[in-house]
Structure formats: structure tokens, C-alpha cells
Scaffold this motif. Structure first.
Motif, PDB file in Angstrom:
ATOM      1  N   THR A  74       0.829  -1.201   0.000  1.00  0.00           N
ATOM      2  CA  THR A  74       0.000   0.000   0.000  1.00  0.00           C
ATOM      3  C   THR A  74       0.867   1.256   0.000  1.00  0.00           C
ATOM      4  OG1 THR A  74      -1.779  -1.150   1.167  1.00  0.00           O
ATOM      5  CG2 THR A  74      -1.779   1.256   1.293  1.00  0.00           C
ATOM      6  N   THR A  77       2.664   1.756  -3.375  1.00  0.00           N
ATOM      7  CA  THR A  77       1.726   2.263  -4.376  1.00  0.00           C
ATOM      8  C   THR A  77       1.458   3.749  -4.154  1.00  0.00           C
ATOM      9  OG1 THR A  77       0.705   0.088  -4.568  1.00  0.00           O
ATOM     10  CG2 THR A  77      -0.590   1.955  -5.350  1.00  0.00           C
ATOM     11  N   ALA A  78       1.367   4.173  -2.901  1.00  0.00           N
ATOM     12  CA  ALA A  78       1.131   5.584  -2.585  1.00  0.00           C
ATOM     13  C   ALA A  78       2.297   6.464  -3.047  1.00  0.00           C
ATOM     14  CB  ALA A  78       0.896   5.759  -1.090  1.00  0.00           C
ATOM     15  N   MET A  80       4.126   5.926  -5.690  1.00  0.00           N
ATOM     16  CA  MET A  80       3.962   6.089  -7.134  1.00  0.00           C
ATOM     17  C   MET A  80       2.868   7.107  -7.432  1.00  0.00           C
ATOM     18  SD  MET A  80       6.388   4.293  -8.045  1.00  0.00           S
ATOM     19  CE  MET A  80       6.242   4.331  -9.797  1.00  0.00           C
ATOM     20  N   GLY A  81       1.796   7.119  -6.659  1.00  0.00           N
ATOM     21  CA  GLY A  81       0.728   8.078  -6.848  1.00  0.00           C
ATOM     22  C   GLY A  81       1.159   9.495  -6.520  1.00  0.00           C
ATOM     23  N   ALA A  82       2.049   9.651  -5.555  1.00  0.00           N
ATOM     24  CA  ALA A  82       2.517  10.981  -5.152  1.00  0.00           C
ATOM     25  C   ALA A  82       3.336  11.643  -6.249  1.00  0.00           C
ATOM     26  CB  ALA A  82       3.338  10.889  -3.870  1.00  0.00           C
ATOM     27  N   THR A  83       3.921  10.859  -7.126  1.00  0.00           N
ATOM     28  CA  THR A  83       4.727  11.442  -8.200  1.00  0.00           C
ATOM     29  C   THR A  83       3.879  12.189  -9.216  1.00  0.00           C
ATOM     30  OG1 THR A  83       4.686   9.403  -9.497  1.00  0.00           O
ATOM     31  CG2 THR A  83       6.517   9.668  -7.952  1.00  0.00           C
ATOM     32  N   ASP A  84       2.561  11.966  -9.193  1.00  0.00           N
ATOM     33  CA  ASP A  84       1.670  12.690 -10.112  1.00  0.00           C
ATOM     34  C   ASP A  84       1.661  14.190  -9.836  1.00  0.00           C
ATOM     35  OD1 ASP A  84       1.001  10.296 -11.292  1.00  0.00           O
ATOM     36  OD2 ASP A  84      -0.889  10.091 -10.199  1.00  0.00           O
ATOM     37  N   ASN A  85       1.990  14.584  -8.617  1.00  0.00           N
ATOM     38  CA  ASN A  85       1.927  15.995  -8.235  1.00  0.00           C
ATOM     39  C   ASN A  85       3.288  16.695  -8.272  1.00  0.00           C
ATOM     40  OD1 ASN A  85      -0.850  15.908  -7.720  1.00  0.00           O
ATOM     41  ND2 ASN A  85      -0.487  15.120  -5.665  1.00  0.00           N
ATOM     42  N   ARG A 104       6.803   9.914   2.243  1.00  0.00           N
ATOM     43  CA  ARG A 104       6.213   8.605   1.965  1.00  0.00           C
ATOM     44  C   ARG A 104       7.292   7.518   1.910  1.00  0.00           C
ATOM     45  NH1 ARG A 104       0.868   8.587   0.634  1.00  0.00           N
ATOM     46  NH2 ARG A 104      -0.067  10.590   0.123  1.00  0.00           N
TER      47      ARG A 104
END
Length: 135
Positions: A74, A77-78, A80-85, A104
Motif C-alpha cells: 500500500t 503504491t502511494a 507512485m501516486g505521489a509522483t503525479d503531483n 512517503r
């Protein structure tokens, strides 16, 4: 817990895929093919102890290991999602946390180290600081 299908987390021995995840999260390299003839050296070091532990835990310990694996997945994965910003510092009233990815990673690595501590082994080479020299 019994390892029935109604249990949220199984207390059965780890699958090969789960052992791969354990090694990866704990910072240890892949084992490679068991029949390669190059495996005996591992059993004289932490690697071998780690392999023995993964295969010989108590049922309740397998439950705890799977909880660690789920949490690590989890958190990974978070990240990887944080790199969107990363390309946005501010949008209207929203301000990006410049340290989000670093924070993170810190939390993720903390859980990885807790998994190592649960197994009773030191973190592997992939989880040690890169500027540290081991002799």
C-alpha cells in the motif's frame, strides 16, 4: 486464525510470490534458480537464516507477515501516486507538500525495517544507506 477462505489473512506458509515480496521489501536480492548450484553460500549468512525463517514460522506469524506485506504494498503504491503531483507546486488554494515523496519513502522504509525486525535479521543491502561502507 485458521487458514479458511473466510479469514482476511491466511495463516498458512508463504507462497513463492510472497517470499519474493518479503525479500524485496527487506532489501535482499532475488534468489535465482534453486538448481543453479550457486546457492550454498547463502546458507552461511543472513540470507540463509532469512530463507529458513520464511519457511518455518508459526501460523500467527504468517498472519503478521502478510499484514506487513499488505502495508508495504500500500505504501509503495502511494509513493507512485505521489509522483503525479511533482509538476505542481500550487493550484488555487492547494499547496503541494514538497516533501511528500520523501515523507512517503520514509514511512515505507520504516515498515520495511519493521518487517526485518520481525524476522530478526538486519535490513538487506537494498535497504541500507547508499553512503555506508560495509566491510
Amino acid at each position: 486464525m485458521s487458514g479458511t477462505t473466510t479469514d482476511p489473512v491466511a495463516d498458512t506458509p508463504l507462497t513463492d510470490a510472497e517470499m519474493v515480496q518479503c525479500r524485496r521489501y527487506m532489501g535482499y536480492p532475488a534468489m535465482g534458480g534453486i538448481n543453479s548450484g550457486q546457492q550454498s553460500w547463502r546458507f552461511f549468512e543472513v540470507y540463509g537464516f532469512n530463507e529458513w525463517r520464511m519457511r518455518n514460522m508459526a501460523p500467527d506469524e504468517y498472519v503478521q507477515i502478510r499484514t506487513f506485506l499488505t502495508q508495504c504494498q500500500t505504501l509503495e503504491t502511494a509513493i507512485m501516486g505521489a509522483t503525479d503531483n511533482l509538476d505542481t507546486d500550487q493550484a488555487a488554494v492547494w499547496h503541494h507538500n514538497r516533501y511528500e515523496v520523501q515523507d512517503r519513502f520514509g514511512l515505507y522504509n520504516r515498515w520495511r525495517r519493521q518487517l526485518c525486525a520481525f524476522f530478526g535479521i538486519p535490513p538487506g543491502p537494498g535497504l541500507r544507506p547508499q553512503n555506508r561502507i560495509t566491510i
